[in-house]
Design an enzyme around this catalytic site. Structure first.
Site, PDB file in Angstrom:
ATOM      1  N   VAL A  22       0.838  -1.129  -0.038  1.00 18.34           N
ATOM      2  CA  VAL A  22      -0.002   0.003   0.017  1.00 18.34           C
ATOM      3  C   VAL A  22       0.915   1.234   0.180  1.00 18.34           C
ATOM      4  O   VAL A  22       0.630   2.163  -0.796  1.00 18.34           O
ATOM      5  CB  VAL A  22      -0.902  -0.035   1.120  1.00 18.34           C
ATOM      6  N   SER A 113      -9.206  -1.643   7.730  1.00 24.48           N
ATOM      7  CA  SER A 113      -9.212  -2.795   6.983  1.00 24.48           C
ATOM      8  C   SER A 113     -10.748  -3.412   6.823  1.00 24.48           C
ATOM      9  O   SER A 113     -11.426  -3.163   7.993  1.00 24.48           O
ATOM     10  CB  SER A 113      -8.341  -4.012   7.455  1.00 24.48           C
ATOM     11  N   SER A 114     -11.072  -4.110   5.887  1.00 25.33           N
ATOM     12  CA  SER A 114     -12.709  -4.643   5.937  1.00 25.33           C
ATOM     13  C   SER A 114     -12.830  -5.579   7.141  1.00 25.33           C
ATOM     14  O   SER A 114     -13.959  -5.893   7.492  1.00 25.33           O
ATOM     15  CB  SER A 114     -13.120  -5.070   4.761  1.00 25.33           C
ATOM     16  N   CYS A 115     -11.702  -6.283   7.903  1.00 27.03           N
ATOM     17  CA  CYS A 115     -11.666  -7.182   8.591  1.00 27.03           C
ATOM     18  C   CYS A 115     -12.315  -6.677   9.789  1.00 27.03           C
ATOM     19  O   CYS A 115     -12.329  -7.477  10.959  1.00 27.03           O
ATOM     20  CB  CYS A 115     -10.498  -8.070   8.749  1.00 27.03           C
ATOM     21  N   TYR A 142      -5.607  -8.541  14.955  1.00 26.45           N
ATOM     22  CA  TYR A 142      -5.233  -7.549  13.727  1.00 26.45           C
ATOM     23  C   TYR A 142      -6.436  -6.725  13.893  1.00 26.45           C
ATOM     24  O   TYR A 142      -6.350  -5.294  13.836  1.00 26.45           O
ATOM     25  CB  TYR A 142      -5.165  -8.148  12.286  1.00 26.45           C
ATOM     26  N   LYS A 146      -6.591  -2.621  14.835  1.00 22.29           N
ATOM     27  CA  LYS A 146      -6.887  -1.655  13.814  1.00 22.29           C
ATOM     28  C   LYS A 146      -8.424  -1.010  14.239  1.00 22.29           C
ATOM     29  O   LYS A 146      -8.519   0.310  14.239  1.00 22.29           O
ATOM     30  CB  LYS A 146      -7.581  -2.184  12.427  1.00 22.29           C
ATOM     31  N   PRO A 169      -9.735   0.188   3.481  1.00 17.78           N
ATOM     32  CA  PRO A 169      -9.910  -0.609   2.447  1.00 17.78           C
ATOM     33  C   PRO A 169     -10.241  -2.179   2.405  1.00 17.78           C
ATOM     34  O   PRO A 169     -10.339  -2.768   3.352  1.00 17.78           O
ATOM     35  CB  PRO A 169      -8.377  -0.915   2.168  1.00 17.78           C
ATOM     36  N   HIS A 185      -1.651 -13.333   1.363  1.00 19.06           N
ATOM     37  CA  HIS A 185      -2.931 -13.243   1.404  1.00 19.06           C
ATOM     38  C   HIS A 185      -3.358 -14.037  -0.116  1.00 19.06           C
ATOM     39  O   HIS A 185      -2.612 -14.682  -0.796  1.00 19.06           O
ATOM     40  CB  HIS A 185      -3.581 -11.960   0.835  1.00 19.06           C
ATOM     41  N   TRP A 208      -6.978 -23.274  -0.717  1.00 21.20           N
ATOM     42  CA  TRP A 208      -7.430 -23.310   0.656  1.00 21.20           C
ATOM     43  C   TRP A 208      -8.860 -23.403   0.815  1.00 21.20           C
ATOM     44  O   TRP A 208      -9.654 -22.614   0.314  1.00 21.20           O
ATOM     45  CB  TRP A 208      -6.799 -22.462   1.564  1.00 21.20           C
ATOM     46  N   ARG A 215     -15.109 -12.675  -1.988  1.00 22.11           N
ATOM     47  CA  ARG A 215     -14.539 -11.656  -1.308  1.00 22.11           C
ATOM     48  C   ARG A 215     -14.210 -10.860  -2.496  1.00 22.11           C
ATOM     49  O   ARG A 215     -14.543 -11.126  -3.656  1.00 22.11           O
ATOM     50  CB  ARG A 215     -12.656 -12.240  -1.182  1.00 22.11           C
TER      51      ARG A 215
HETATM   52  P1  GDP Z   1      -9.005 -13.213   4.643  1.00 22.89           P
HETATM   53  O1  GDP Z   1      -9.926 -12.260   3.461  1.00 22.89           O
HETATM   54  O2  GDP Z   1      -8.580 -12.295   5.817  1.00 22.89           O
HETATM   55  O3  GDP Z   1      -9.734 -14.482   4.732  1.00 22.89           O
HETATM   56  O4  GDP Z   1      -7.739 -13.175   3.743  1.00 22.89           O
HETATM   57  P2  GDP Z   1      -6.899 -14.078   2.729  1.00 22.89           P
HETATM   58  O5  GDP Z   1      -6.862 -13.456   1.355  1.00 22.89           O
HETATM   59  O6  GDP Z   1      -5.677 -14.887   3.274  1.00 22.89           O
HETATM   60  O7  GDP Z   1      -8.139 -15.309   2.222  1.00 22.89           O
HETATM   61  C1  GDP Z   1      -9.323 -15.234   1.770  1.00 22.89           C
HETATM   62  C2  GDP Z   1      -9.946 -16.592   1.442  1.00 22.89           C
HETATM   63  O8  GDP Z   1      -9.036 -17.082   0.347  1.00 22.89           O
HETATM   64  C3  GDP Z   1     -10.177 -17.317   2.446  1.00 22.89           C
HETATM   65  O9  GDP Z   1     -11.270 -17.950   2.393  1.00 22.89           O
HETATM   66  C4  GDP Z   1      -8.918 -18.481   2.268  1.00 22.89           C
HETATM   67  O10 GDP Z   1      -9.290 -19.743   2.879  1.00 22.89           O
HETATM   68  C5  GDP Z   1      -8.881 -18.394   0.802  1.00 22.89           C
HETATM   69  N1  GDP Z   1      -7.578 -18.984   0.186  1.00 22.89           N
HETATM   70  C6  GDP Z   1      -7.699 -19.932  -0.719  1.00 22.89           C
HETATM   71  N2  GDP Z   1      -6.487 -20.330  -0.964  1.00 22.89           N
HETATM   72  C7  GDP Z   1      -5.540 -19.663  -0.292  1.00 22.89           C
HETATM   73  C8  GDP Z   1      -4.214 -19.706  -0.147  1.00 22.89           C
HETATM   74  O11 GDP Z   1      -3.473 -20.271  -0.638  1.00 22.89           O
HETATM   75  N3  GDP Z   1      -3.703 -18.508   0.761  1.00 22.89           N
HETATM   76  C9  GDP Z   1      -4.666 -17.821   1.431  1.00 22.89           C
HETATM   77  N4  GDP Z   1      -3.987 -16.704   2.316  1.00 22.89           N
HETATM   78  N5  GDP Z   1      -6.109 -17.703   1.218  1.00 22.89           N
HETATM   79  C10 GDP Z   1      -6.369 -18.761   0.570  1.00 22.89           C
END
Ligand code: GDP
Length: 314
Positions: A22, A113-115, A142, A146, A169, A185, A208, A215
């Site tokens: 950022v 953050s949106s979280c 986190y 924030k 953001p 991420h 994952w 998202r």
């Molecule tokens: P979040 O928005 O705080 O959950 O941040 P992330 O970007 O880490 O994850 C977003 C979503 O993507 C979650 O549902 C994760 O389980 C999924 N995801 C799928 N594959 C991956 C990966 O390889 N890495 C991460 N970080 N997230 C993954």
């Protein structure tokens, strides 16, 4: 307060966190604004060190501050490094917000953050959803740090009349992202994984979770543009969400990344990994009323991010 439009031209502008994704985008976007850009390396001033931060602010006295310094990471990092995430983010926010106040900064923008919003907030998430419900457990430390920063900005605005503002953001991606296999991420993780699978000729890539969470993804240079716009045109105690207003399931998103990267094999899902919050789509009405909209489409943005990955990491 409420000094709009705020003039950036000719001002000393401190981007805290300029080596991050950022902060990097902010420093690029500030180039044509005719400002005197101030940045500081971690080896010179550790932003967690209150005395060092105070000394630096007393010497430089920046007129404008973008607080984009934070310890960030994906669901893996947030969930595992819980102590570091709460400590680093709390102390960075308190040190910088207070030093900006003491040293007479004219304006400060805190990036949240949106979280910070409740796990099950009504969608799309409006700014007034803050503190109306339980947080998502995987990133609660986190989010709490924030939220403390947000409340500090509000309190300084209220007690001292500081022109400090809060922006939130959504999930971001772009040049300068972190591609750590466990801690990044999802965007960076999938760009890297699909690229490596393509190069290796692998027949399967594992994503994952269940693939069902939704998202919203904002290209980081769009975020920087919104931050410049809001610094100039916004002055109020209310938060402002920054996003695109559109979201996508992780499964569909994985297919977009695979197509951009040119990976044609199988995509499978590892349900032992956490999904995190089911959905976090920002309501961007306030931002639109303030005259700003995101312009980078997802496929185009992912292509730019992939090109940046190839430049930076291959
Ligand atoms: P979040 O928005 O705080 O959950 O941040 P992330 O970007 O880490 O994850 C977003 C979503 O993507 C979650 O549902 C994760 O389980 C999924 N995801 C799928 N594959 C991956 C990966 O390889 N890495 C991460 N970080 N997230 C993954």
């Amino acid at each position: 307060m409420a000094r709009n439009p705020f003039e950036l031209k000719g001002k000393t502008v401190f981007v805290a966190g300029h080596t991050g994704m950022v902060g990097g985008a902010l420093t690029r976007r500030l180039q044509p604004e005719d400002v005197e850009l101030l940045t500081v390396k971690r080896s010179e001033v550790d932003l967690r060190d209150q005395s060092a931060v105070n000394r630096w602010f007393a010497e430089k006295r920046p007129q404008v501050v973008y607080l984009a310094a934070a310890k960030v990471g994906g669901i893996g990092a947030n969930n595992r490094l819980r102590g570091e995430f709460i400590y680093d983010n709390l102390i960075i926010a308190t040190n910088i917000i207070h030093a900006a106040h003491v040293n007479g900064a004219e304006k400060l923008m805190f990036l949240g953050s949106s979280c910070i919003y409740p796990k099950l907030a009504p969608q799309p998430i409006r700014e007034d959803a803050l503190l109306t419900g339980e947080l998502e457990p995987t990133n609660e430390p986190y989010a709490i740090a924030k939220i403390a920063g947000i409340k500090m900005v509000e309190a300084y605005r209220s007690q001292y009349g500081s022109d400090f503002i809060n922006v939130m953001p959504t999930n971001l991606y772009g040049a300068g992202d972190n591609y750590h296999p466990e801690y990044s991420h999802v965007v960076a993780a999938l760009i890297r994984r699909f690229h490596e699978a393509k190069v290796a000729g692998a027949s399967e890539v594992v994503v994952w979770g269940t693939g069902t969470p939704r998202r919203e993804f904002l290209y980081v240079d769009d975020l920087a543009d919104a931050c410049i716009h809001l610094m100039k045109n916004y002055s109020s105690h209310e938060l402002v969400n920054i996003g695109t207003g559109e979201d996508i399931t992780i499964a569909d998103f994985a297919r977009v990344v695979a197509a951009v990267v040119g990976y044609t094999g199988k995509i499978s899902f590892d349900r032992s990994k956490p999904d995190g919050t089911p959905r976090k789509l920002m309501d961007v009405d306030r931002l639109a009323k303030l005259g700003w909209r995101a312009c980078t489409k997802l496929e185009g943005g992912i292509l730019l991010a992939y090109q940046a990955f190839l430049r930076e990491h291959v």
